[in-house]
Design a protein around this motif. Structure first.
Motif, mmCIF file in Angstrom:
data_model
loop_
_atom_site.group_PDB
_atom_site.id
_atom_site.type_symbol
_atom_site.label_atom_id
_atom_site.label_comp_id
_atom_site.label_asym_id
_atom_site.label_seq_id
_atom_site.Cartn_x
_atom_site.Cartn_y
_atom_site.Cartn_z
ATOM 1 N N ILE A 271 35.336 45.801 35.019
ATOM 2 C CA ILE A 271 34.007 45.581 35.542
ATOM 3 C C ILE A 271 33.089 46.548 35.934
ATOM 4 C CG2 ILE A 271 32.931 44.041 37.174
ATOM 5 C CD1 ILE A 271 35.128 42.127 37.129
ATOM 6 N N ILE A 272 33.599 47.519 36.818
ATOM 7 C CA ILE A 272 32.962 48.669 37.110
ATOM 8 C C ILE A 272 32.394 49.573 36.161
ATOM 9 C CG2 ILE A 272 33.097 50.717 38.879
ATOM 10 C CD1 ILE A 272 33.039 48.353 40.590
ATOM 11 N N GLU A 273 33.209 49.774 35.201
ATOM 12 C CA GLU A 273 32.993 50.774 34.112
ATOM 13 C C GLU A 273 31.897 50.147 33.198
ATOM 14 O OE1 GLU A 273 34.360 53.600 33.315
ATOM 15 O OE2 GLU A 273 33.219 53.673 31.432
ATOM 16 N N ALA A 274 31.958 48.737 33.011
ATOM 17 C CA ALA A 274 31.007 48.125 32.275
ATOM 18 C C ALA A 274 29.681 48.012 32.873
ATOM 19 C CB ALA A 274 31.481 46.694 31.844
ATOM 20 N N ASP A 275 29.526 48.451 34.189
ATOM 21 C CA ASP A 275 28.257 48.101 35.010
ATOM 22 C C ASP A 275 28.132 46.769 35.517
ATOM 23 O OD1 ASP A 275 26.830 50.131 36.512
ATOM 24 O OD2 ASP A 275 25.971 51.072 34.773
ATOM 25 N N LEU B 195 41.612 37.195 48.282
ATOM 26 C CA LEU B 195 42.154 38.247 49.462
ATOM 27 C C LEU B 195 43.641 38.263 49.142
ATOM 28 C CD1 LEU B 195 40.124 36.415 52.333
ATOM 29 C CD2 LEU B 195 39.894 38.832 51.600
ATOM 30 N N HIS B 196 44.362 37.409 48.904
ATOM 31 C CA HIS B 196 45.788 37.612 48.841
ATOM 32 C C HIS B 196 46.485 37.105 47.494
ATOM 33 C CE1 HIS B 196 45.399 38.144 53.122
ATOM 34 N NE2 HIS B 196 44.727 36.941 53.154
ATOM 35 N N PRO B 197 46.283 38.020 46.559
ATOM 36 C CA PRO B 197 46.702 37.499 45.352
ATOM 37 C C PRO B 197 48.435 37.283 45.168
ATOM 38 C CG PRO B 197 46.370 39.858 45.216
ATOM 39 C CD PRO B 197 45.793 39.347 46.462
ATOM 40 N N ASP B 198 48.713 36.116 44.858
ATOM 41 C CA ASP B 198 50.118 35.744 44.734
ATOM 42 C C ASP B 198 50.583 35.763 43.314
ATOM 43 O OD1 ASP B 198 48.345 33.578 45.012
ATOM 44 O OD2 ASP B 198 50.025 32.398 45.067
ATOM 45 N N GLY B 199 51.792 36.285 42.958
ATOM 46 C CA GLY B 199 52.281 36.058 41.611
ATOM 47 C C GLY B 199 51.473 37.119 40.765
ATOM 48 N N ASP B 200 50.084 37.159 40.689
ATOM 49 C CA ASP B 200 49.392 37.746 39.630
ATOM 50 C C ASP B 200 49.887 39.535 39.823
ATOM 51 O OD1 ASP B 200 46.615 37.197 37.986
ATOM 52 O OD2 ASP B 200 47.756 35.694 38.954
ATOM 53 N N ASP B 201 49.970 40.137 38.804
ATOM 54 C CA ASP B 201 50.345 41.581 38.778
ATOM 55 C C ASP B 201 49.062 42.230 39.368
ATOM 56 O OD1 ASP B 201 51.528 43.662 36.304
ATOM 57 O OD2 ASP B 201 51.359 43.918 38.361
ATOM 58 N N VAL B 202 49.284 42.807 40.352
ATOM 59 C CA VAL B 202 48.109 43.449 41.067
ATOM 60 C C VAL B 202 47.616 44.723 40.067
ATOM 61 C CG1 VAL B 202 47.472 45.249 42.589
ATOM 62 C CG2 VAL B 202 48.980 43.093 43.441
ATOM 63 N N ALA B 203 48.598 45.186 39.262
ATOM 64 C CA ALA B 203 47.883 46.263 38.314
ATOM 65 C C ALA B 203 47.213 45.780 37.133
ATOM 66 C CB ALA B 203 49.139 46.897 37.500
ATOM 67 N N GLU B 204 47.345 44.400 36.913
ATOM 68 C CA GLU B 204 46.322 43.707 35.955
ATOM 69 C C GLU B 204 44.991 43.529 36.728
ATOM 70 O OE1 GLU B 204 48.041 40.106 34.040
ATOM 71 O OE2 GLU B 204 46.247 39.423 33.860
ATOM 72 N N LEU B 205 45.055 43.026 37.897
ATOM 73 C CA LEU B 205 43.930 42.403 38.774
ATOM 74 C C LEU B 205 43.040 43.939 38.721
ATOM 75 C CD1 LEU B 205 45.361 40.358 41.240
ATOM 76 C CD2 LEU B 205 43.732 39.545 39.652
ATOM 77 N N GLN B 206 43.833 44.945 38.889
ATOM 78 C CA GLN B 206 43.007 46.526 39.166
ATOM 79 C C GLN B 206 42.341 46.840 37.836
ATOM 80 O OE1 GLN B 206 43.378 48.679 42.076
ATOM 81 N NE2 GLN B 206 41.629 49.505 40.859
ATOM 82 N N ASP C 32 36.005 37.538 43.595
ATOM 83 C CA ASP C 32 36.863 38.509 42.665
ATOM 84 C C ASP C 32 37.645 39.229 43.557
ATOM 85 O OD1 ASP C 32 35.223 37.706 40.404
ATOM 86 O OD2 ASP C 32 33.596 39.419 40.562
ATOM 87 N N TRP C 33 38.824 39.305 42.788
ATOM 88 C CA TRP C 33 39.999 40.486 43.309
ATOM 89 C C TRP C 33 39.356 41.596 43.429
ATOM 90 C CZ3 TRP C 33 42.113 44.928 42.292
ATOM 91 C CH2 TRP C 33 43.288 45.560 42.904
ATOM 92 N N MET C 34 39.416 42.555 44.674
ATOM 93 C CA MET C 34 38.959 43.799 44.671
ATOM 94 C C MET C 34 39.943 44.957 45.444
ATOM 95 S SD MET C 34 36.147 43.280 47.486
ATOM 96 C CE MET C 34 35.472 41.532 46.895
ATOM 97 N N PRO C 35 40.134 45.947 45.254
ATOM 98 C CA PRO C 35 41.160 46.690 46.100
ATOM 99 C C PRO C 35 40.597 46.841 47.289
ATOM 100 C CG PRO C 35 40.079 48.161 44.220
ATOM 101 C CD PRO C 35 39.478 46.760 44.378
ATOM 102 N N GLU C 36 41.689 46.741 48.326
ATOM 103 C CA GLU C 36 41.570 46.715 49.541
ATOM 104 C C GLU C 36 40.855 47.815 50.230
ATOM 105 O OE1 GLU C 36 42.289 43.756 50.663
ATOM 106 O OE2 GLU C 36 41.416 44.383 52.691
#
Lengths: 101, 329
Positions: B28-32, B11-22, B39-43
């Protein structure tokens, strides 16, 4: 790390439900539910997940009692399969034509 | 072990680069593959899912009312038993879906509150009244039929818990449609009055059931994003066309007509030509001015309030038992 299942504002604890479809099979995770206590969780699990003879046995367990691996650690936590295909029978090709092997 | 609650770090990624999480999310979506609760997911993805899944859950719960209303008046013990099983399934479907939504970090109480204060929507189809027994048939055949058409592709939705809930729901839903079809068939082949009653119900439910697929594609602003996220797999109009195509031969078996004089297969376009849908009606009902909106919400609010003592008693009992165990230990 926070306790999984600990969603703010949730009155009742979260339970994971496992159902054994038949004797001889494992209990399989079928879903989750919230309940005030273990007994109610079990009764609710029966009503919710076994309305059509889906099982002969049900387990419920509080999610907070489950220890999990970190989803972000996937690569580092699990054994790397790279270069270790000798763990699979298919790796041994010389016996391919030999019967019963 | 897949757990079913979101992790604080997701819910609240800290430190990690959001771009990398995105980037990982997109891959994952692309690979179906499926996104899971921890998992991290866009808000925006989380919000869209919460809105869609909770609306869907509310629809199941409110959907118990038009049919629950007929249990005591169903024409035979067999029909009463069937209707009870169906209404019980709908409660179950609501609970699967609430559970799936809860994995996204919204509480059940919050969703219930949104529903009974009319801040959350549910399928507008349940705001139509059910004056005759044939309505039970038409709801099963048309409303559940449209729901199945919508729901089968959702079994492959990119969010794991939602897809899994839909798999269970779809398995159970097919009996709902068949029992409705059977009610209509028996009425259609019965006395002239019964046949007339069946036709009248189909006349009233046909258009609202087509509206269940949502506005036309060029007026459905959120569809493109939902399709990119693989929550939605087919467009509203595609599914509507598919549904009409299934209804036509079924109506023939029933010996009933679909109330659209312009309905015909168009060889050239490979589509069903049909009359314009009256979207003003759809928007009126959606805005809460349908025949039964106020009644449905009032009933749900009463049930929630009248059930409060049961929830409190269960919580008090659990607390007492836990205290006793602590003392014994």
């Amino acid at each position: 790390m926070s306790t999984p299942g600990d969603v703010a504002g949730e009155g009742w604890p979260l339970y994971e439900v496992f159902v054994r479809a038949n004797r001889g099979l494992s209990h399989v995770h079928v879903g989750s539910l919230h309940a005030p206590d273990d007994d109610m969780a079990l009764r609710n699990a029966r009503d919710l997940y076994t309305r059509r003879n889906e099982g002969v046995s049900v387990w419920v367990v509080r999610s907070s009692a489950i220890t999990t691996s970190d989803p972000d650690m996937k690569g580092a936590f699990f054994e790397s399969p790279a270069g270790k295909n000798y763990r699979h029978a298919k790796y041994y090709e010389k016996s391919a034509e030999v019967p019963h092997l | 072990m897949t757990l079913t609650a979101p992790d604080a770090s997701a819910l609240h990624p800290d430190g990690d680069d959001v771009a990398e999480l995105q980037a990982r999310f997109d891959a994952i979506i692309e690979a179906d593959q499926r996104i899971e609760p921890r998992d991290w997911m866009p808000e925006a993805y989380r919000k869209t899912l919460i809105r869609q899944i909770s609306q869907h859950a509310h629809s199941e719960i409110i959907g118990m009312q038009p049919e629950g209303n007929w249990i005591s008046r169903a024409p035979s013990l067999k029909r009463k038993a069937i209707l009870m099983a169906k209404v019980q399934d709908e409660a179950g479907h609501g609970l699967y879906l609430y559970s799936a939504a809860q994995t996204l970090g919204i509480s059940r109480d919050e969703m219930t509150e949104q529903l009974i204060t009319s801040r959350a929507r549910y399928s507008s189809i349940f705001n139509y009244p059910t004056p005759t027994w044939a309505d039970m048939g038409a709801i099963g055949w048309l409303v559940d039929g449209a729901a199945i058409c919508n729901q089968v592709p959702l079994c492959r939705a990119s969010y794991g818990p939602y897809g899994r809930a839909m798999v269970r729901i779809c398995k159970e839903e097919s009996f709902h449609q068949r029992q409705g079809f059977e009610i209509l068939l028996e009425l259609s082949q019965g006395t002239p009055e019964q046949h007339e009653m069946a036709q009248d119900a189909v006349n009233r439910w046909y258009w609202p059931s087509l509206m269940m697929f949502g506005p036309p594609d060029d007026e459905s602003p959120n569809s493109a994003q939902s399709m990119a996220w693989k929550i939605k797999r087919f467009s509203n109009d595609e599914l509507r066309q598919r549904f009409v195509g299934m209804l036509v031969p079924q109506a023939e078996v029933l010996g009933l007509t679909l109330p659209d004089p312009n309905l015909r297969w168009n060889e050239e376009t490979g589509q069903w030509d049909m009359s314009e849908i009256d979207w003003t009606e759809f928007h009126e009902v959606l805005a809460g001015r349908g025949p039964a909106n106020a009644q449905r919400i009032q009933h749900r609010r009463d049930a929630h309030e009248q059930g409060a003592w049961v929830r409190e008693a269960a919580a008090a009992y659990a607390e007492k038992q836990a205290a006793r165990e602590r003392q014994a230990a």
